[in-house]
Design a protein around this motif. Structure first.
Motif, PDB file in Angstrom:
ATOM      1  N   ASN A  58       0.803  -1.222   0.000  1.00  0.00           N
ATOM      2  CA  ASN A  58       0.000   0.000   0.000  1.00  0.00           C
ATOM      3  C   ASN A  58       0.836   1.272   0.000  1.00  0.00           C
ATOM      4  O   ASN A  58       0.405   2.299  -0.517  1.00  0.00           O
ATOM      5  CB  ASN A  58      -0.952   0.021   1.200  1.00  0.00           C
ATOM      6  CG  ASN A  58      -2.061  -0.992   1.055  1.00  0.00           C
ATOM      7  OD1 ASN A  58      -2.444  -1.359  -0.042  1.00  0.00           O
ATOM      8  ND2 ASN A  58      -2.567  -1.458   2.186  1.00  0.00           N
ATOM      9  N   ASN A  59       2.007   1.204   0.610  1.00  0.00           N
ATOM     10  CA  ASN A  59       2.891   2.373   0.677  1.00  0.00           C
ATOM     11  C   ASN A  59       4.321   1.840   0.644  1.00  0.00           C
ATOM     12  O   ASN A  59       4.784   1.249   1.608  1.00  0.00           O
ATOM     13  CB  ASN A  59       2.627   3.162   1.956  1.00  0.00           C
ATOM     14  CG  ASN A  59       3.459   4.423   2.044  1.00  0.00           C
ATOM     15  OD1 ASN A  59       4.522   4.544   1.428  1.00  0.00           O
ATOM     16  ND2 ASN A  59       2.992   5.381   2.831  1.00  0.00           N
ATOM     17  N   ARG A  60       5.004   2.046  -0.454  1.00  0.00           N
ATOM     18  CA  ARG A  60       6.329   1.445  -0.660  1.00  0.00           C
ATOM     19  C   ARG A  60       7.452   2.175   0.065  1.00  0.00           C
ATOM     20  O   ARG A  60       8.594   1.736   0.019  1.00  0.00           O
ATOM     21  CB  ARG A  60       6.604   1.361  -2.166  1.00  0.00           C
ATOM     22  CG  ARG A  60       5.630   0.400  -2.858  1.00  0.00           C
ATOM     23  CD  ARG A  60       5.779   0.319  -4.362  1.00  0.00           C
ATOM     24  NE  ARG A  60       7.153   0.300  -4.779  1.00  0.00           N
ATOM     25  CZ  ARG A  60       7.620   0.969  -5.832  1.00  0.00           C
ATOM     26  NH1 ARG A  60       6.830   1.713  -6.560  1.00  0.00           N
ATOM     27  NH2 ARG A  60       8.884   0.899  -6.147  1.00  0.00           N
ATOM     28  N   ASN A  61       7.157   3.258   0.765  1.00  0.00           N
ATOM     29  CA  ASN A  61       8.179   3.951   1.556  1.00  0.00           C
ATOM     30  C   ASN A  61       8.499   3.128   2.794  1.00  0.00           C
ATOM     31  O   ASN A  61       7.595   2.612   3.452  1.00  0.00           O
ATOM     32  CB  ASN A  61       7.684   5.336   1.967  1.00  0.00           C
ATOM     33  CG  ASN A  61       7.559   6.246   0.787  1.00  0.00           C
ATOM     34  OD1 ASN A  61       8.554   6.624   0.183  1.00  0.00           O
ATOM     35  ND2 ASN A  61       6.336   6.590   0.429  1.00  0.00           N
ATOM     36  N   ILE A  62       9.786   3.033   3.102  1.00  0.00           N
ATOM     37  CA  ILE A  62      10.212   2.245   4.251  1.00  0.00           C
ATOM     38  C   ILE A  62      11.398   2.927   4.917  1.00  0.00           C
ATOM     39  O   ILE A  62      12.154   3.646   4.257  1.00  0.00           O
ATOM     40  CB  ILE A  62      10.559   0.795   3.820  1.00  0.00           C
ATOM     41  CG1 ILE A  62      10.584  -0.144   5.023  1.00  0.00           C
ATOM     42  CG2 ILE A  62      11.854   0.734   3.028  1.00  0.00           C
ATOM     43  CD1 ILE A  62      10.460  -1.611   4.645  1.00  0.00           C
ATOM     44  N   ALA A  63      11.509   2.717   6.210  1.00  0.00           N
ATOM     45  CA  ALA A  63      12.671   3.185   6.960  1.00  0.00           C
ATOM     46  C   ALA A  63      13.229   1.999   7.730  1.00  0.00           C
ATOM     47  O   ALA A  63      12.470   1.176   8.250  1.00  0.00           O
ATOM     48  CB  ALA A  63      12.294   4.311   7.907  1.00  0.00           C
ATOM     49  N   ILE A  64      14.539   1.906   7.777  1.00  0.00           N
ATOM     50  CA  ILE A  64      15.220   0.787   8.428  1.00  0.00           C
ATOM     51  C   ILE A  64      16.329   1.359   9.295  1.00  0.00           C
ATOM     52  O   ILE A  64      17.017   2.301   8.882  1.00  0.00           O
ATOM     53  CB  ILE A  64      15.835  -0.166   7.377  1.00  0.00           C
ATOM     54  CG1 ILE A  64      14.751  -0.674   6.435  1.00  0.00           C
ATOM     55  CG2 ILE A  64      16.589  -1.314   8.046  1.00  0.00           C
ATOM     56  CD1 ILE A  64      15.305  -1.288   5.157  1.00  0.00           C
ATOM     57  N   ILE A  65      16.495   0.770  10.462  1.00  0.00           N
ATOM     58  CA  ILE A  65      17.599   1.200  11.313  1.00  0.00           C
ATOM     59  C   ILE A  65      18.260  -0.018  11.937  1.00  0.00           C
ATOM     60  O   ILE A  65      17.603  -0.990  12.273  1.00  0.00           O
ATOM     61  CB  ILE A  65      17.132   2.199  12.392  1.00  0.00           C
ATOM     62  CG1 ILE A  65      18.327   2.899  12.992  1.00  0.00           C
ATOM     63  CG2 ILE A  65      16.269   1.534  13.433  1.00  0.00           C
ATOM     64  CD1 ILE A  65      17.991   4.205  13.655  1.00  0.00           C
ATOM     65  N   GLY A  66      19.571   0.059  12.001  1.00  0.00           N
ATOM     66  CA  GLY A  66      20.359  -0.954  12.682  1.00  0.00           C
ATOM     67  C   GLY A  66      21.282  -0.272  13.665  1.00  0.00           C
ATOM     68  O   GLY A  66      21.977   0.675  13.300  1.00  0.00           O
ATOM     69  N   PHE A  67      21.266  -0.725  14.913  1.00  0.00           N
ATOM     70  CA  PHE A  67      22.096  -0.126  15.951  1.00  0.00           C
ATOM     71  C   PHE A  67      23.102  -1.153  16.435  1.00  0.00           C
ATOM     72  O   PHE A  67      22.738  -2.263  16.826  1.00  0.00           O
ATOM     73  CB  PHE A  67      21.239   0.361  17.127  1.00  0.00           C
ATOM     74  CG  PHE A  67      22.029   1.043  18.198  1.00  0.00           C
ATOM     75  CD1 PHE A  67      22.587   2.288  17.977  1.00  0.00           C
ATOM     76  CD2 PHE A  67      22.241   0.431  19.422  1.00  0.00           C
ATOM     77  CE1 PHE A  67      23.324   2.933  18.962  1.00  0.00           C
ATOM     78  CE2 PHE A  67      22.979   1.063  20.420  1.00  0.00           C
ATOM     79  CZ  PHE A  67      23.529   2.316  20.189  1.00  0.00           C
ATOM     80  N   ASP A  68      24.375  -0.808  16.381  1.00  0.00           N
ATOM     81  CA  ASP A  68      25.463  -1.665  16.855  1.00  0.00           C
ATOM     82  C   ASP A  68      25.800  -1.238  18.277  1.00  0.00           C
ATOM     83  O   ASP A  68      26.445  -0.206  18.484  1.00  0.00           O
ATOM     84  CB  ASP A  68      26.676  -1.517  15.932  1.00  0.00           C
ATOM     85  CG  ASP A  68      27.816  -2.450  16.279  1.00  0.00           C
ATOM     86  OD1 ASP A  68      27.894  -2.909  17.437  1.00  0.00           O
ATOM     87  OD2 ASP A  68      28.640  -2.715  15.387  1.00  0.00           O
ATOM     88  N   GLU A  69      25.347  -2.018  19.242  1.00  0.00           N
ATOM     89  CA  GLU A  69      25.536  -1.665  20.652  1.00  0.00           C
ATOM     90  C   GLU A  69      27.002  -1.693  21.068  1.00  0.00           C
ATOM     91  O   GLU A  69      27.412  -0.939  21.935  1.00  0.00           O
ATOM     92  CB  GLU A  69      24.725  -2.608  21.540  1.00  0.00           C
ATOM     93  CG  GLU A  69      23.237  -2.444  21.357  1.00  0.00           C
ATOM     94  CD  GLU A  69      22.437  -3.451  22.159  1.00  0.00           C
ATOM     95  OE1 GLU A  69      23.001  -4.157  23.008  1.00  0.00           O
ATOM     96  OE2 GLU A  69      21.226  -3.515  21.924  1.00  0.00           O
ATOM     97  N   LYS A  70      27.797  -2.557  20.450  1.00  0.00           N
ATOM     98  CA  LYS A  70      29.212  -2.664  20.822  1.00  0.00           C
ATOM     99  C   LYS A  70      29.988  -1.415  20.432  1.00  0.00           C
ATOM    100  O   LYS A  70      30.868  -0.961  21.151  1.00  0.00           O
ATOM    101  CB  LYS A  70      29.835  -3.897  20.175  1.00  0.00           C
ATOM    102  CG  LYS A  70      29.279  -5.197  20.708  1.00  0.00           C
ATOM    103  CD  LYS A  70      29.828  -6.382  19.961  1.00  0.00           C
ATOM    104  CE  LYS A  70      29.079  -7.622  20.380  1.00  0.00           C
ATOM    105  NZ  LYS A  70      28.825  -8.521  19.305  1.00  0.00           N
ATOM    106  N   GLU A  71      29.674  -0.881  19.257  1.00  0.00           N
ATOM    107  CA  GLU A  71      30.405   0.287  18.766  1.00  0.00           C
ATOM    108  C   GLU A  71      29.633   1.589  18.948  1.00  0.00           C
ATOM    109  O   GLU A  71      30.117   2.647  18.582  1.00  0.00           O
ATOM    110  CB  GLU A  71      30.791   0.066  17.304  1.00  0.00           C
ATOM    111  CG  GLU A  71      31.731  -1.122  17.158  1.00  0.00           C
ATOM    112  CD  GLU A  71      32.259  -1.300  15.748  1.00  0.00           C
ATOM    113  OE1 GLU A  71      32.359  -0.291  15.017  1.00  0.00           O
ATOM    114  OE2 GLU A  71      32.571  -2.446  15.399  1.00  0.00           O
TER     115      GLU A  71
END
Length: 136
Positions: A58-71
């Protein structure tokens, strides 16, 4: 940080958070672990029939996040998601299963046929680190 370094970081992180919007415009977030990159294109796997699939259609917009806790840093992607062509679905599903063998337990035998592969080719990528003053 280069795009290649950001992609390596994203592949190191166990799970990424994917944000979409539902039919009422409310934000929705899912955790996705099964994803791979081919050059700069991200491919990821989910199951047909999920609300996630409907939202992406329905809505092809997307947001993705990855968080590296070690760094103490993160990579953020915003872009347009696209379903992989029917001719390419099996190829990319097999590559994702090779990378994430645990999927054989999640989707044993023929149940893997409920999988659907999406890709993100056109996106913006941002890198942030909280480990250096000032924040980069």
């Amino acid at each position: 940080m280069t795009i290649e370094e950001c992609i390596k970081k994203l592949m190191k992180i166990d799970s990424l958070q994917f944000a979409t919007v539902d039919k009422n415009g409310a934000p929705q977030i899912r955790v996705i672990s099964a994803r791979i990159f081919n050059n700069t294109t991200m491919y990821f796997l989910t199951a047909k029939g999920k609300s996630f699939v409907k939202e992406m259609e329905n809505n092809r917009n997307i947001a993705i996040i990855g968080f590296d806790e070690k760094e103490n840093d993160m990579v953020r992607i915003t872009g347009i998601v696209e379903k992989v062509s029917e001719e390419e679905q099996l190829k990319w599903r097999n590559k994702i299963y090779e990378t994430y063998p645990y999927l054989e337990n999640v989707y044993p035998n023929e149940t893997k046929n409920i999988n659907v592969i999406y890709k993100i080719e056109n996106y913006n990528m941002e890198y942030f680190t909280l480990s250096t003053p000032p924040i980069t």
